[in-house]
Each structure stands twice: as structure tokens, then as C-alpha cells.
Design a protein around this motif. Structure first.
Motif, PDB file in Angstrom:
ATOM      1  N   GLY A  85       0.910  -1.117  -0.023  1.00  0.00           N
ATOM      2  CA  GLY A  85       0.054  -0.034  -0.134  1.00  0.00           C
ATOM      3  C   GLY A  85       0.956   1.264  -0.026  1.00  0.00           C
ATOM      4  O   GLY A  85       1.968   1.199  -0.093  1.00  0.00           O
ATOM      5  N   SER A  86       0.198   2.472   0.054  1.00  0.00           N
ATOM      6  CA  SER A  86       1.092   3.659   0.213  1.00  0.00           C
ATOM      7  C   SER A  86       1.639   3.639   1.354  1.00  0.00           C
ATOM      8  O   SER A  86       1.314   3.009   2.478  1.00  0.00           O
ATOM      9  N   GLU A 130      -0.983   4.067   4.164  1.00  0.00           N
ATOM     10  CA  GLU A 130      -1.802   2.913   4.400  1.00  0.00           C
ATOM     11  C   GLU A 130      -0.683   1.980   5.072  1.00  0.00           C
ATOM     12  O   GLU A 130      -1.391   1.494   6.151  1.00  0.00           O
ATOM     13  N   SER A 186       0.256   9.590  -7.838  1.00  0.00           N
ATOM     14  CA  SER A 186      -0.399   9.185  -6.660  1.00  0.00           C
ATOM     15  C   SER A 186      -0.648  10.219  -5.796  1.00  0.00           C
ATOM     16  O   SER A 186      -0.206  11.429  -5.851  1.00  0.00           O
ATOM     17  N   LYS A 187      -1.782  10.144  -4.787  1.00  0.00           N
ATOM     18  CA  LYS A 187      -2.237  11.354  -3.942  1.00  0.00           C
ATOM     19  C   LYS A 187      -1.091  11.499  -3.099  1.00  0.00           C
ATOM     20  O   LYS A 187      -0.987  12.694  -2.498  1.00  0.00           O
ATOM     21  N   GLN A 188      -0.125  10.647  -2.675  1.00  0.00           N
ATOM     22  CA  GLN A 188       0.828  10.798  -1.826  1.00  0.00           C
ATOM     23  C   GLN A 188       1.982  11.882  -2.391  1.00  0.00           C
ATOM     24  O   GLN A 188       2.378  12.676  -1.638  1.00  0.00           O
ATOM     25  N   ASN A 211      -2.745   4.684  -6.015  1.00  0.00           N
ATOM     26  CA  ASN A 211      -1.861   4.384  -4.609  1.00  0.00           C
ATOM     27  C   ASN A 211      -0.732   3.400  -5.027  1.00  0.00           C
ATOM     28  O   ASN A 211       0.155   3.378  -4.353  1.00  0.00           O
TER      29      ASN A 211
END
Length: 298
Positions: A127-128, A131, A195-197, A222
Motif C-alpha cells: 500500500g501507500s 496505508e 499518486s495522491k501521496q 496508490n
């Protein structure tokens, strides 16, 4: 809340029917219905919407469903680990991992452990970083593989001797493929998948500068596997680390680093209060012994 009742709740959520759930649980439908009613009364929340054909979860029920699965998983894992606590040759090591090439090195460590102790197994959650952090904090993984920048003040950790190089994957026939490195100005108006991150990262936003306002984001993600397929289909280019996506004549994809270059560190992290099983201790010992061999991807 009793574990038994939570298992009843999960069974009904899975089957969406009291009769089928009762058969699965080997109990009477009347008993199951009473247990669920008691659970709703205990929590003061309505957990189910009872329709003519099926039972579905309310918003509160969906929340409990997520938490109940984690509670049951943690309880069962704790029981199994306690039973195997003094068995040096058995057990499962749970690792949460952000996407990174360092997993190749850690795979060698895992194989080394299993060569000596064949009954030790590994459970990997991908996961990210956010996460994976959540899994670590909830006690659902023993170790986390994280990519900087991260706040490690509450954790014990080892900095792994591998650096990640950030860049862009694109089709081989993309105009960007003619460049040796990608500047922020090169991607103006080009459809990008990010990615959102990455969007929340200060490093990434610093590299983009004012160009971040011009970023033509067509999708976010992600994990990179599916976005790589989207890039291959011509949807755009994607930001990722090197060595995560297959770039060859079969995939028709290629990678270009950023300019100025962005490189970042990797860490193996665990909770300061963590009490490891013998399997976890062995894995950590082997990681420390293997650090000098990390980064050899040949």
C-alpha cells in the motif's frame, strides 16, 4: 463486544441473509437474530437495513464491518503467535510495504530465513506509505518498509542502504522519451497520472514549483501496477520510482529520471513497544546481517 458476536455480524454482512448466515455459522436463525439485535442495542446504532430480499449495512454498519475484520484478524493472529511463541522454527512475519525496489533485497532475506526455518512464512501488505503506517500503528504488521520523507520519531527503524530515484514512465513513442531527464516544464499540458501521496509530498511540490498549477492530472492512484497499464494504453505519463515497472520492448514503456534529480531514502520500521515472535526476531537479525548486500539488483 464479544468476538463471537462480531463473527456473527461479519457472516450476515457477507451473506446478506440471516438464513444463509445461520447455516454457515451452524446456529439457529432465531439465535443469530437475537445476537445481532443485542449488538445494535449495545452500540445504540442501527447496523443493518432489512429489505425484503437481502440485508445490507448502514453507514454505521460499514464502519463496524471494517473495524470488526481488523479486530478478528488481530485476535486470531495473537492467538496463533502465542501458541507458537516458543517455537523457533515456526510463525508468520507480517510486513507492510510501500512500493519499492528494496523488496528484492528483502525477498533474499526472507528466502534465507526460510532456508534455515522452512515453517516460517511471510505475509505482505502492499500500500501507500499512509496505508502501511496505519497497519503498523494498529498492530496488523510487525514491520513496515517506508519511503522518506516520514516522521519516525515514535518508531524504531533501520535506514536501508538503498536510494529510490523518482521519475516518469511513458510510452517509448512519447516525445518525452527523447529526453535523458524530465524537467517540470516538460510536462505542462501533458496528461499525467500521479499518486495522491506524491501530490501531498513537499519534495514533489518543490520540484514542480509554480508548474504544479499547470499539472494536467487525468488520474490518481496508490499502487503503480494498474497505472502502468494505463500509460501503456496511451492515457498519459505516470510519476513513480525507477525499477518498479517493467520497461522493455514487450511493455513499450521507458523510464526517465527527474531533473533536478529527486532521490529518497528507505527505512525498515517497527513500533518501539513491539514484542516480536521468534520468527520476527530472526527476520530482523537477518536483515541487519544482510545490510551490506543491499542494492545489488543484478
Amino acid at each position: 463486544m464479544e468476538l463471537r458476536v462480531l463473527k456473527y455480524f461479519l457472516a450476515v454482512a457477507q451473506e446478506e441473509n440471516l438464513t444463509r448466515a445461520a447455516k454457515t455459522l451452524l446456529t439457529l436463525q432465531s439465535n443469530l437474530s437475537r445476537q445481532l439485535a443485542d449488538l445494535e442495542n449495545e452500540l445504540g446504532k442501527k447496523l443493518f437495513k432489512r429489505g425484503s430480499r437481502k440485508i445490507t449495512l448502514t453507514e454505521e454498519g460499514l464502519y463496524l464491518h471494517k473495524r470488526a475484520k481488523e479486530i478478528i484478524e488481530l485476535a486470531e493472529r495473537t492467538e496463533n503467535e502465542l501458541m507458537a511463541f516458543d517455537q523457533i522454527t515456526a510463525g508468520t512475519v507480517h510486513i507492510g510495504a510501500a512500493e519499492s525496489q528494496v523488496m528484492r533485497d528483502l525477498a533474499r532475506v526472507m528466502m534465507d530465513v526460510q532456508t534455515s526455518y522452512p515453517l516460517i512464512t511471510f505475509d505482505i501488505f502492499s500500500g501507500s506509505t499512509i496505508e502501511v503506517f496505519e497497519q503498523l500503528d494498529r498492530g496488523l504488521v510487525d514491520f513496515a518498509v517506508l519511503v522518506a520523507p516520514v516522521d519516525l520519531s515514535k518508531y524504531d527503524f533501520i535506514q536501508l542502504p538503498v536510494e529510490e530515484t523518482f521519475g516518469v514512465i511513458m510510452r517509448e513513442d512519447s516525445p518525452l522519451a527523447a529526453k535523458t531527464a524530465i524537467k517540470s516544464s516538460d510536462i505542462k499540458d501533458i496528461p499525467v497520472i500521479v499518486s495522491k501521496q506524491q501530490l501531498d509530498s513537499s519534495i514533489f511540490s518543490s520540484w514542480l514549483g509554480d508548474d504544479i498549477k499547470m499539472l494536467n492530472i487525468v488520474a490518481t492512484f496508490n499502487l503503480i501496477t494498474s497505472p502502468a497499464m494505463m500509460v501503456e494504453s496511451g492515457m498519459g505519463v505516470a510519476f513513480t520510482f525507477d525499477h518498479l515497472v517493467m520497461t522493455n520492448t514487450q511493455s513499450h514503456l521507458t523510464f526517465r529520471p527527474l531533473s533536478p534529480a529527486i532521490k529518497t531514502n528507505l527505512y525498515l520500521v517497527w513500533k518501539k513497544s513491539q514484542v516480536f515472535t521468534r520468527a520476527g526476531e530472526l527476520f530482523l537479525e537477518r536483515v541487519k546481517l544482510s545490510l551490506g548486500k543491499f542494492g545489488n539488483f543484478s
